[in-house]
Scaffold this active site. Structure first.
Site, short mmCIF file in Angstrom:
data_model
loop_
_atom_site.label_atom_id
_atom_site.label_comp_id
_atom_site.label_asym_id
_atom_site.label_seq_id
_atom_site.Cartn_x
_atom_site.Cartn_y
_atom_site.Cartn_z
N ARG A 73 -9.08 3.63 -7.89
CA ARG A 73 -8.53 3.47 -6.55
C ARG A 73 -9.71 3.52 -5.59
O ARG A 73 -10.68 4.26 -5.82
CB ARG A 73 -7.52 4.57 -6.21
N ASN A 112 1.24 3.75 -3.19
CA ASN A 112 0.86 5.16 -3.04
C ASN A 112 1.98 6.09 -3.48
O ASN A 112 1.74 7.10 -4.15
CB ASN A 112 0.50 5.46 -1.58
N GLU A 163 0.84 -1.22 0.00
CA GLU A 163 0.00 0.00 0.00
C GLU A 163 0.86 1.26 0.00
O GLU A 163 0.63 2.18 -0.78
CB GLU A 163 -0.93 0.02 1.23
N1 LIG Z 1 2.79 9.01 -1.10
C1 LIG Z 1 1.75 9.84 -1.35
N2 LIG Z 1 1.97 11.04 -1.97
C2 LIG Z 1 0.92 11.87 -2.24
N3 LIG Z 1 -0.36 11.61 -1.92
C3 LIG Z 1 -0.63 10.44 -1.30
C4 LIG Z 1 0.40 9.50 -0.98
N4 LIG Z 1 -0.16 8.44 -0.37
C5 LIG Z 1 -1.48 8.70 -0.31
N5 LIG Z 1 -1.78 9.89 -0.87
C6 LIG Z 1 -3.12 10.51 -0.94
O1 LIG Z 1 -3.97 9.89 0.01
C7 LIG Z 1 -5.14 9.35 -0.64
C8 LIG Z 1 -5.59 8.10 0.07
O2 LIG Z 1 -4.64 7.05 -0.02
P1 LIG Z 1 -5.14 5.53 0.09
O3 LIG Z 1 -3.98 4.64 -0.16
O4 LIG Z 1 -5.88 5.37 1.36
O5 LIG Z 1 -6.20 5.43 -1.09
P2 LIG Z 1 -5.91 5.35 -2.66
O6 LIG Z 1 -4.48 5.10 -2.91
O7 LIG Z 1 -6.49 6.56 -3.28
O8 LIG Z 1 -6.77 4.08 -3.08
P3 LIG Z 1 -6.34 2.54 -2.85
O9 LIG Z 1 -5.11 2.53 -1.97
O10 LIG Z 1 -7.51 1.91 -2.18
O11 LIG Z 1 -6.08 1.99 -4.18
C9 LIG Z 1 -4.71 9.14 -2.07
O12 LIG Z 1 -5.83 9.15 -2.96
C10 LIG Z 1 -3.77 10.33 -2.30
O13 LIG Z 1 -4.49 11.49 -2.60
MG LIG Z 2 -3.42 3.60 -1.99
#
Ligand SMILES: Nc1ncnc2c1ncn2[C@@H]1O[C@H](COP(=O)(O)OP(=O)(O)OP(=O)(O)O)[C@@H](O)[C@H]1O
Ligand SMILES: [Mg+2]
Lengths: 106, 189
Positions: B146, B75, B71
């Site tokens: 996502r 991300n 995860e």
């Molecule tokens: N390393 C990162 N850099 C910039 N923004 C981030 C980062 N990690 C997370 N985010 C932000 O936080 C939000 C939520 O992250 P999360 O992993 O919970 O959900 P997601 O990645 O959108 O979906 P999923 O992980 O379920 O595929 C992301 O949509 C993004 O906007």
């Molecule tokens: Mg994610």
């Protein structure tokens, strides 16, 4: 690394059967979705069965794959099933709330 | 800060013969840095899992760690550097006009007795509102399918989760998990 072949996507009656790879992550999500969506355009497909028999790993990308495919069939009353899901996969269904959408069959 | 015990070790390799029993002040540390492309997602989570194998983690613990690392790394790749498609640099199927943004992801692990600390960091776009980003189902990328469950999984599968981020300053995810606690799923069922 294991390969996914087109045999992993089959239409049986009104079901699209998708045999998922060993690892369901972001890297493989594009390939799975492209193949699934190509077949989902066919009229006869109503339901989807995700087969986790070979799957030893899944992260939130798998949730996105299943949710995205579900949205494409729900308007026609289609359903999503999961077979051969191990404990870890079921746990992921539970935490994400996906168990409300996916019917897990033994 | 980590304490520097007598039996501290700092390398990838585990020398044979040493008993890795918890409670002996055992420490081990590793760091890997790799390109922010989806090819490396599997490698990253397997590397961290391999790092803790001598503690005899349960299969559940290994799965938990792999999912949490996956995860955080995904991300960093998708959101941090916006390398959004799940294909490799060499993949023939990827659209010709697609840009791969340069960037590196670093994983730093410290094993302090039976406590695993994992830091996953990127120098990408960072986040404005961390609390909002961590809410279950919140995603800035619904068009990429996502689901907004990444942070929820990190929280569920690790004991501690801390996020450090600011716009254009990159992101660091700190996670901690105690290893060898046992098969709590079994006891639950
Ligand atoms: N390393 C990162 N850099 C910039 N923004 C981030 C980062 N990690 C997370 N985010 C932000 O936080 C939000 C939520 O992250 P999360 O992993 O919970 O959900 P997601 O990645 O959108 O979906 P999923 O992980 O379920 O595929 C992301 O949509 C993004 O906007
Ligand atoms: Mg994610």
């Amino acid at each position: 690394m294991e390969q996914i072949s087109t045999e992993d996507f089959q239409i049986i009656d009104n079901c699209l059967m998708i045999r998922l790879p060993e690892e369901v992550d972001h890297h493989r999500a594009g390939y799975i979705c492209e193949n699934a969506d190509r077949l989902l355009m066919r009229d006869e497909v109503r339901n989807i069965v995700f087969d986790f028999e070979n799957t030893r790993f899944m992260d939130s990308s798998g949730i996105g794959i299943i949710m995205g495919r579900y949205r494409k069939i729900e308007c026609f009353g289609g359903r999503v099933y999961a077979i051969h899901a191990d404990r870890q996969i079921r746990r992921i269904f539970l935490i994400s709330g996906l168990n409300k959408i996916v019917e897990v069959l033994e | 800060m980590m304490q520097k015990g007598k039996e501290e070790k700092k390398s990838f390799t585990c020398h044979g013969g040493m008993q890795m029993t918890a409670g002996q002040g055992y420490q081990n540390e590793m760091e890997i840095t790799f390109d922010a492309i989806s090819d490396n997602e599997a490698f990253a989570r397997v590397a961290v899992a391999a790092f803790v194998t001598h503690l005899n983690p349960t299969l559940e613990e290994l799965s938990d760690i792999k999912t949490a690392v996956s995860e955080a790394v995904t991300n960093a790749i998708i959101h941090g550097y916006e390398n959004i498609h799940g294909y490799s640099r060499s993949d023939g199927g990827r659209p010709a006009d697609e840009i791969i943004h340069e960037g590196k992801v670093t994983i730093h692990c410290v094993l302090d007795k039976d406590l695993l600390h994992i830091d996953v960091s990127d120098q990408g776009i960072g986040m404005e509102d961390i609390d909002q980003a961590m809410e279950p189902l919140f995603t800035t990328r619904p068009e990429l399918e996502r689901s907004g469950m990444g942070f929820a999984f990190m929280e569920a599968f690790m004991d501690e989760l801390e996020v450090e981020s600011a716009p254009n300053q990159g992101t660091t995810i700190h996670m901690t998990k105690k290893i060898g606690v046992g098969d709590w799923i079994d006891s639950e069922e």
